[in-house]
Motif scaffolding. Sequence first.
Motif, mmCIF file in Angstrom:
data_model
loop_
_atom_site.group_PDB
_atom_site.id
_atom_site.type_symbol
_atom_site.label_atom_id
_atom_site.label_comp_id
_atom_site.label_asym_id
_atom_site.label_seq_id
_atom_site.Cartn_x
_atom_site.Cartn_y
_atom_site.Cartn_z
ATOM 1 N N GLY A 125 41.677 30.094 46.488
ATOM 2 C CA GLY A 125 40.506 30.474 47.270
ATOM 3 C C GLY A 125 39.580 31.326 46.423
ATOM 4 N N GLU A 126 38.334 31.378 46.803
ATOM 5 C CA GLU A 126 37.344 32.112 46.021
ATOM 6 C C GLU A 126 36.965 33.452 46.625
ATOM 7 O OE1 GLU A 126 34.041 29.770 44.549
ATOM 8 O OE2 GLU A 126 35.188 27.936 44.909
ATOM 9 N N GLN A 127 37.483 33.777 47.786
ATOM 10 C CA GLN A 127 37.136 35.027 48.456
ATOM 11 C C GLN A 127 37.997 36.186 47.960
ATOM 12 O OE1 GLN A 127 34.512 35.264 50.619
ATOM 13 N NE2 GLN A 127 34.187 33.153 49.978
ATOM 14 N N LEU A 128 37.374 37.335 47.842
ATOM 15 C CA LEU A 128 38.108 38.553 47.519
ATOM 16 C C LEU A 128 38.665 39.145 48.806
ATOM 17 C CD1 LEU A 128 35.657 40.316 45.022
ATOM 18 C CD2 LEU A 128 37.662 38.918 44.461
ATOM 19 N N SER A 129 39.828 39.787 48.706
ATOM 20 C CA SER A 129 40.380 40.491 49.861
ATOM 21 C C SER A 129 39.498 41.697 50.156
ATOM 22 C CB SER A 129 41.815 40.945 49.572
ATOM 23 O OG SER A 129 41.810 41.947 48.573
ATOM 24 N N PRO A 130 39.559 42.233 51.375
ATOM 25 C CA PRO A 130 38.728 43.400 51.714
ATOM 26 C C PRO A 130 38.940 44.589 50.770
ATOM 27 C CG PRO A 130 39.618 42.437 53.716
ATOM 28 C CD PRO A 130 40.271 41.720 52.554
ATOM 29 N N VAL A 131 40.184 44.878 50.407
ATOM 30 C CA VAL A 131 40.452 46.020 49.517
ATOM 31 C C VAL A 131 39.784 45.810 48.165
ATOM 32 C CG1 VAL A 131 42.265 47.206 48.220
ATOM 33 C CG2 VAL A 131 42.596 46.716 50.635
ATOM 34 N N THR A 132 39.946 44.625 47.591
ATOM 35 C CA THR A 132 39.365 44.338 46.278
ATOM 36 C C THR A 132 37.842 44.341 46.359
ATOM 37 O OG1 THR A 132 41.310 43.062 45.682
ATOM 38 C CG2 THR A 132 39.334 42.667 44.386
ATOM 39 N N LYS A 133 37.301 43.728 47.382
ATOM 40 C CA LYS A 133 35.851 43.679 47.564
ATOM 41 C C LYS A 133 35.268 45.091 47.660
ATOM 42 C CE LYS A 133 32.492 41.065 50.200
ATOM 43 N NZ LYS A 133 32.309 40.097 51.293
ATOM 44 N N ASN A 134 35.967 45.984 48.343
ATOM 45 C CA ASN A 134 35.501 47.366 48.472
ATOM 46 C C ASN A 134 35.553 48.138 47.164
ATOM 47 O OD1 ASN A 134 34.877 47.123 51.191
ATOM 48 N ND2 ASN A 134 36.890 47.817 51.859
ATOM 49 N N CYS A 135 36.336 47.674 46.210
ATOM 50 C CA CYS A 135 36.471 48.366 44.923
ATOM 51 C C CYS A 135 35.439 47.929 43.888
ATOM 52 C CB CYS A 135 37.868 48.123 44.351
ATOM 53 S SG CYS A 135 39.181 48.981 45.232
ATOM 54 N N VAL A 136 34.731 46.842 44.143
ATOM 55 C CA VAL A 136 33.828 46.286 43.129
ATOM 56 C C VAL A 136 32.755 47.286 42.709
ATOM 57 C CG1 VAL A 136 32.069 44.511 42.696
ATOM 58 C CG2 VAL A 136 34.274 43.872 43.706
ATOM 59 N N GLN A 137 32.014 47.857 43.635
ATOM 60 C CA GLN A 137 30.931 48.773 43.259
ATOM 61 C C GLN A 137 31.479 50.043 42.617
ATOM 62 O OE1 GLN A 137 27.564 48.080 43.229
ATOM 63 N NE2 GLN A 137 27.628 49.924 41.965
ATOM 64 N N GLU A 138 32.604 50.539 43.117
ATOM 65 C CA GLU A 138 33.213 51.717 42.499
ATOM 66 C C GLU A 138 33.603 51.424 41.051
ATOM 67 O OE1 GLU A 138 37.081 54.669 42.928
ATOM 68 O OE2 GLU A 138 36.738 53.144 44.468
ATOM 69 N N ALA A 139 34.150 50.240 40.809
ATOM 70 C CA ALA A 139 34.534 49.851 39.440
ATOM 71 C C ALA A 139 33.301 49.784 38.542
ATOM 72 C CB ALA A 139 35.265 48.515 39.454
ATOM 73 N N ILE A 140 32.221 49.222 39.049
ATOM 74 C CA ILE A 140 30.986 49.151 38.260
ATOM 75 C C ILE A 140 30.497 50.557 37.923
ATOM 76 C CG2 ILE A 140 28.541 48.491 38.371
ATOM 77 C CD1 ILE A 140 29.507 45.966 39.940
ATOM 78 N N ASN A 141 30.564 51.471 38.871
ATOM 79 C CA ASN A 141 30.157 52.857 38.615
ATOM 80 C C ASN A 141 31.053 53.511 37.563
ATOM 81 O OD1 ASN A 141 28.193 52.514 40.583
ATOM 82 N ND2 ASN A 141 29.355 53.589 42.165
ATOM 83 N N LEU A 142 32.354 53.274 37.653
ATOM 84 C CA LEU A 142 33.291 53.839 36.675
ATOM 85 C C LEU A 142 33.045 53.255 35.283
ATOM 86 C CD1 LEU A 142 36.547 53.836 38.835
ATOM 87 C CD2 LEU A 142 35.282 55.847 38.024
#
Length: 151
Positions: A125-142
């Motif tokens: 599947g191509e969808q991210l889980s809610p936990v992973t999706k919520n981490c994307v912007q934080e990871a970009i900031n880090l």
Amino acid sequence: MSDFSSTPVLIIGYGNTLRGDDGVGVRIAETIAQQQWPGVRSLICHQLTPELASDLAKAKGVIFVDAFPSDESMIQIQSLYPVEMRQNLGHTEDPRTLLSLSQVLYGCCPPAWWVLIPGSHFEFGEQLSPVTKNCVQEAINLIQELIGSIV
């Protein structure tokens, strides 16, 4: 994107975008590439291969971005160092091997970090889980903070 020879920081996002959360590294690297951060080059790959060692050798710093299985929501950042080389150099899942190869072949190993995004869904599947999706912007900031410490 700018010419690689003038790019001090390399972002390598890797994983399989058809396996749920495994594709988060690719998505983050794509986002950074689209935003065209100055002095940054994003590479997107399905898996790490020995050919990437030459790109590492030209970089002032490297940030690898990948998913890791976890039920937690904490992003991990690890400093990376070369490890002892293995005899068989095919596809690898560990960036430390690439750092070693860069050191052996080109005589240099840039400072490197591993940004690991928690994931819980690695099925087709191509969808991210809610936990992973919520981490994307934080990871970009880090990652942006890490880049600031490199340049």
